[in-house]
Scaffold this motif. Structure first.
Motif, short mmCIF file in Angstrom:
data_model
loop_
_atom_site.label_atom_id
_atom_site.label_comp_id
_atom_site.label_asym_id
_atom_site.label_seq_id
_atom_site.Cartn_x
_atom_site.Cartn_y
_atom_site.Cartn_z
N GLU A 160 38.02 47.70 23.12
CA GLU A 160 38.68 47.92 21.83
C GLU A 160 40.20 47.87 21.97
O GLU A 160 40.89 47.22 21.18
N LEU A 161 40.74 48.54 22.99
CA LEU A 161 42.19 48.48 23.21
C LEU A 161 42.62 47.06 23.57
O LEU A 161 43.67 46.60 23.12
N ALA A 162 41.82 46.36 24.36
CA ALA A 162 42.14 44.98 24.71
C ALA A 162 42.26 44.13 23.45
O ALA A 162 43.18 43.31 23.31
N ALA A 163 41.34 44.33 22.52
CA ALA A 163 41.37 43.56 21.28
C ALA A 163 42.59 43.93 20.43
O ALA A 163 43.23 43.05 19.84
N ARG A 164 42.92 45.21 20.38
CA ARG A 164 44.09 45.64 19.61
C ARG A 164 45.37 45.07 20.21
O ARG A 164 46.25 44.59 19.48
N ALA A 165 45.48 45.10 21.55
CA ALA A 165 46.67 44.55 22.20
C ALA A 165 46.74 43.03 22.04
O ALA A 165 47.81 42.47 21.78
N TRP A 171 49.92 39.82 26.71
CA TRP A 171 49.42 39.16 27.91
C TRP A 171 48.63 40.20 28.71
O TRP A 171 48.82 41.40 28.54
N PHE A 172 47.79 39.71 29.62
CA PHE A 172 46.98 40.58 30.47
C PHE A 172 47.08 40.08 31.91
O PHE A 172 47.08 38.87 32.15
N SER A 173 47.13 41.03 32.86
CA SER A 173 47.11 40.61 34.27
C SER A 173 45.84 41.11 34.94
O SER A 173 45.35 42.21 34.66
N VAL A 174 45.33 40.28 35.82
CA VAL A 174 44.09 40.53 36.56
C VAL A 174 44.45 40.87 37.99
O VAL A 174 45.29 40.21 38.61
N SER A 175 43.82 41.91 38.51
CA SER A 175 44.10 42.39 39.87
C SER A 175 42.85 42.32 40.73
O SER A 175 41.79 41.86 40.30
N GLY A 176 42.96 42.86 41.94
CA GLY A 176 41.84 42.88 42.87
C GLY A 176 40.65 43.68 42.37
O GLY A 176 39.54 43.52 42.90
N ILE A 177 40.85 44.53 41.37
CA ILE A 177 39.73 45.30 40.82
C ILE A 177 38.63 44.36 40.34
O ILE A 177 37.44 44.70 40.39
N ALA A 178 39.01 43.17 39.90
CA ALA A 178 38.01 42.21 39.41
C ALA A 178 36.99 41.85 40.48
O ALA A 178 35.89 41.39 40.15
N ARG A 191 36.58 38.00 30.95
CA ARG A 191 35.95 36.79 30.39
C ARG A 191 36.39 36.54 28.95
O ARG A 191 36.32 35.41 28.46
N ASP A 192 36.83 37.59 28.25
CA ASP A 192 37.22 37.48 26.84
C ASP A 192 38.73 37.50 26.62
O ASP A 192 39.18 37.43 25.47
N MET A 193 39.52 37.61 27.67
CA MET A 193 40.98 37.64 27.49
C MET A 193 41.49 36.31 26.94
O MET A 193 40.89 35.25 27.20
N PRO A 194 42.60 36.33 26.19
CA PRO A 194 43.17 35.07 25.67
C PRO A 194 43.51 34.12 26.81
O PRO A 194 44.27 34.47 27.72
#
Length: 258
Positions: A160-165, A171-178, A191-194
């Motif tokens: 939900e926060l991802a969609a609001r942002a 922008w979104f950054s991907v880290s080693g957590i993935a 998978r759903d990030m812009p």
């Protein structure tokens, strides 16, 4: 071009071999790094690392450290951000998991960073943990006052926060957590990030990706993060590299494009 958008190379974990770590990053193909400020009082150490031609930096105070200067002003941040090697404001935000600073202080200091980012035209590097509703409210309130660019760094919060942002152009950054076995919820959001607003980071010395999990992280491990992003999005490695490079320079536009 491989770009590590979030490193903490001034951290004490690198005191014994900082130059070697930077050399290994370059050997691994990492051509540019952004050294992230953890608190304004530590800015001189952060900026010293950015003396290298391929390293830039930010200025700001992490929510854990907000209590250090509850009266931090946009003017203070803007003055430091006048340095041409400063390319962003932060890392700042809300962390209600550890609550190392009072929540009201975190919010007040966060809003000062938002105003500085707005005035300077620089991206805001946002840390958020277990504060989804409050973070979404603040971002929307501040954006309604006047737009600013934001990066949801190392994003592990909810959909939900991802969609609001994302609706605000984040922008979104991907880290080693993935790469972590238990992080399927994070992978689902990736998978759903812009597609045109995703970049990669290590957040070193933290969050080393598989197969280095449990060790000190360093920028040389960034290819593992990029490979996981490519897998999750169905991109080739070269496509993932090209897309994240384009997104990075669109966001951090004070840095000259190659």
């Amino acid at each position: 071009m491989l770009i590590d958008s979030h490193v903490n190379l001034h951290a004490h974990q690198f005191d014994a071999d900082r130059d070697e770590v930077i050399h290994r990053a370059r050997e691994a193909g990492v051509e540019l790094m952004v050294n992230i400020c953890d608190r304004v009082s530590n800015f001189p150490a952060v900026r010293a690392v950015a003396e290298a031609a391929d390293i830039w930096c930010t200025v700001g105070t992490h929510p854990h450290e907000a209590k250090e200067d509850p009266a931090l002003t946009p003017e203070t941040l803007c003055a430091l951000a006048g340095d041409p090697k400063v390319v962003g404001i932060g890392e700042t935000g809300l962390d209600f998991h550890y609550d190392l600073s009072p929540r009201d202080v975190q919010a007040k200091v966060f809003r000062a960073h938002v105003e500085a980012a707005r005035r300077m035209g620089l991206p805001l590097v946002v840390h958020t943990r277990e504060a989804d509703e409050v973070m979404g409210d603040i971002l929307e309130e501040e954006y309604a006052r006047a737009p600013f660019r934001m990066l949801m760094h190392c994003y592990t919060s909810g959909a939900e926060l991802a969609a609001r942002a994302a609706a605000l152009g984040a922008w979104f950054s991907v880290s080693g957590i993935a790469t972590f076995r238990t992080a399927e919820d994070v992978r689902a959001i990736i998978r759903d990030m812009p597609a045109d607003r995703i970049i990669v980071e290590t957040d070193c010395p933290y969050l080393a990706p598989v197969p280095y999990r449990g060790r000190r992280n360093e920028p040389a491990y960034l290819p593992h993060v990029l490979a996981k992003l490519a897998e999750l999005r169905g991109w080739s490695l070269s496509e993932a590299e090209g897309r994240t490079q384009q997104a990075f320079f669109d966001l951090f536009d004070r840095i000259p494009r190659p």
